[in-house]
Design a protein around this motif. Structure first.
Motif, PDB file in Angstrom:
ATOM      1  N   MET A  32       0.811  -1.222   0.000  1.00  0.00           N
ATOM      2  CA  MET A  32       0.000   0.000   0.000  1.00  0.00           C
ATOM      3  C   MET A  32       0.843   1.270   0.000  1.00  0.00           C
ATOM      4  N   GLY A  33       2.157   1.141   0.130  1.00  0.00           N
ATOM      5  CA  GLY A  33       3.028   2.303   0.072  1.00  0.00           C
ATOM      6  C   GLY A  33       3.407   2.891   1.413  1.00  0.00           C
ATOM      7  N   THR A 272     -13.358  14.122   2.566  1.00  0.00           N
ATOM      8  CA  THR A 272     -13.076  13.454   1.303  1.00  0.00           C
ATOM      9  C   THR A 272     -11.580  13.190   1.191  1.00  0.00           C
ATOM     10  N   ILE A 273     -11.189  12.381   0.230  1.00  0.00           N
ATOM     11  CA  ILE A 273      -9.760  12.125   0.028  1.00  0.00           C
ATOM     12  C   ILE A 273      -9.023  13.438  -0.226  1.00  0.00           C
ATOM     13  N   ARG A 301      -7.941   1.870   5.562  1.00  0.00           N
ATOM     14  CA  ARG A 301      -8.795   2.702   4.706  1.00  0.00           C
ATOM     15  C   ARG A 301      -8.053   3.883   4.093  1.00  0.00           C
ATOM     16  N   MET A 302      -6.769   3.987   4.361  1.00  0.00           N
ATOM     17  CA  MET A 302      -6.031   5.183   3.968  1.00  0.00           C
ATOM     18  C   MET A 302      -5.130   4.992   2.750  1.00  0.00           C
ATOM     19  N   GLY A 303      -5.380   3.950   1.970  1.00  0.00           N
ATOM     20  CA  GLY A 303      -4.524   3.655   0.826  1.00  0.00           C
ATOM     21  C   GLY A 303      -4.428   4.802  -0.164  1.00  0.00           C
ATOM     22  N   GLU A 304      -5.553   5.431  -0.489  1.00  0.00           N
ATOM     23  CA  GLU A 304      -5.541   6.508  -1.474  1.00  0.00           C
ATOM     24  C   GLU A 304      -4.785   7.724  -0.952  1.00  0.00           C
TER      25      GLU A 304
END
Length: 312
Positions: A32-33, A272-273, A301-304
């Motif tokens: 996921m980085g 929002t993201i 939930r924080m991948g983006e």
């Protein structure tokens, strides 16, 4: 050279049902980085951090391994120095050592250790920091302190990272944050946990104003070395939503701030993201925080957010 404040992220994890599940979790964090996988150190329903982090190292290739944080009072510095040096060696230099004075009273109750007043615990903690650095130096280390004694002690193995693995110290009070500013490589801005439980009573100590005050203590104590410090904060709750008002209003009551200020409380991230990314940039601009640790139940939930900001 001043530290370049590029974003990186850690995922905090505590447990898994099997070796296969734990390895899969570590690989998910890496894929996921996230920069690091971190673990707490309490006598609760968690895996023991040292073997678990070694297993995570074996399952990954670039993921860093961190503790948030080892409790000094049940981690003698001689033993901890050797375990950390071994972990650093066997992970090819991927360890970050988080160390604290010990704060959770239930840990002391579980082990029968005396829960000394904060001054005594912090005195011991400060002496332990010096011992760890001396033992990691590769040179014979001697010290006759109030709490620990060493005589020409040469540690084996030596850590891979030089002069030692990055030291992470976080705190919410002026004394511990001042120690962190002088001694650590990574400084965590935390709530003051002197009450020993970490319950709702810490909420007033998590406001934006309190965070700004704490950062001031760090800057004052660090002096010229402040530019080389990495600032980290723990985010315990994050939620993607385009309707922040209900959550912001509830948080405002909890923290005693306005709804707008509530969205700037560093242990929370809501919106929002795009809004969450903007808020993290704002926090970096205001507080220099570039290393965000998402707690278990949140990082998944924080991948983006991570993919957009990591390395920028």
């Amino acid at each position: 050279m001043a530290h370049e404040r590029r974003f990186r992220f850690a995922a905090q994890a505590m447990t898994a049902g099997s070796a296969k599940d734990w390895a899969a979790l570590a690989r998910q964090v890496e894929d996921m980085g996230f920069s690091a996988l971190t673990m707490p150190d309490h006598f609760t329903t968690q895996l023991a951090p040292v073997p678990a982090l070694m297993a995570a190292a074996d399952a990954t290739t670039t993921l860093r391994l961190g503790t948030m944080v080892f409790g000094n009072d049940y981690r003698h510095p001689r033993l901890l120095a050797q375990e950390c040096a071994t972990l650093d060696l066997l992970s090819d230099g991927r360890l970050e050592v988080g160390l604290g004075a010990g704060w959770m009273k239930s840990d002391y109750d579980a082990t029968g250790l005396r829960y000394d007043e904060p001054k005594v615990r912090v005195d011991r903690f400060e002496e332990s920091i010096a011992a760890l650095k001396g033992l990691w130096s590769g040179q014979p280390y001697s010290s006759n302190g109030a709490h620990y004694t060493f005589t020409d002690d040469v540690l084996h193995p030596a850590p891979v990272q030089k002069p030692h693995p990055p030291l992470v110290i976080g705190g919410g009070g002026k004394r511990v944050l001042s120690i962190a500013a002088r001694e650590a490589d990574i400084v965590g801005i935390n709530p003051n946990l002197r009450g020993g439980t970490g319950g709702p009573e810490v909420s007033p100590d998590l406001t934006p104003a309190a965070t700004t005050r704490k950062l001031g203590w760090v800057k004052e104590a660090a002096g010229d070395r402040y530019a080389d410090l990495e600032i980290t904060m723990l985010c315990g709750f994050a939620m993607e939503t385009d309707d922040v008002a209900p959550v912001a209003n509830g948080m405002a009551n909890m923290f005693g701030v306005t709804p707008e200020e509530a969205l700037h409380v560093p242990v929370m991230l809501i919106g929002t993201i795009d809004a969450m990314c903007d808020e993290l940039r704002r926090r970096r601009e205001e507080w220099d925080v570039s290393y965000i640790v998402f707690e278990a139940g949140t990082w998944e939930r924080m991948g983006e957010v991570v993919s957009r900001l990591a390395g920028t």
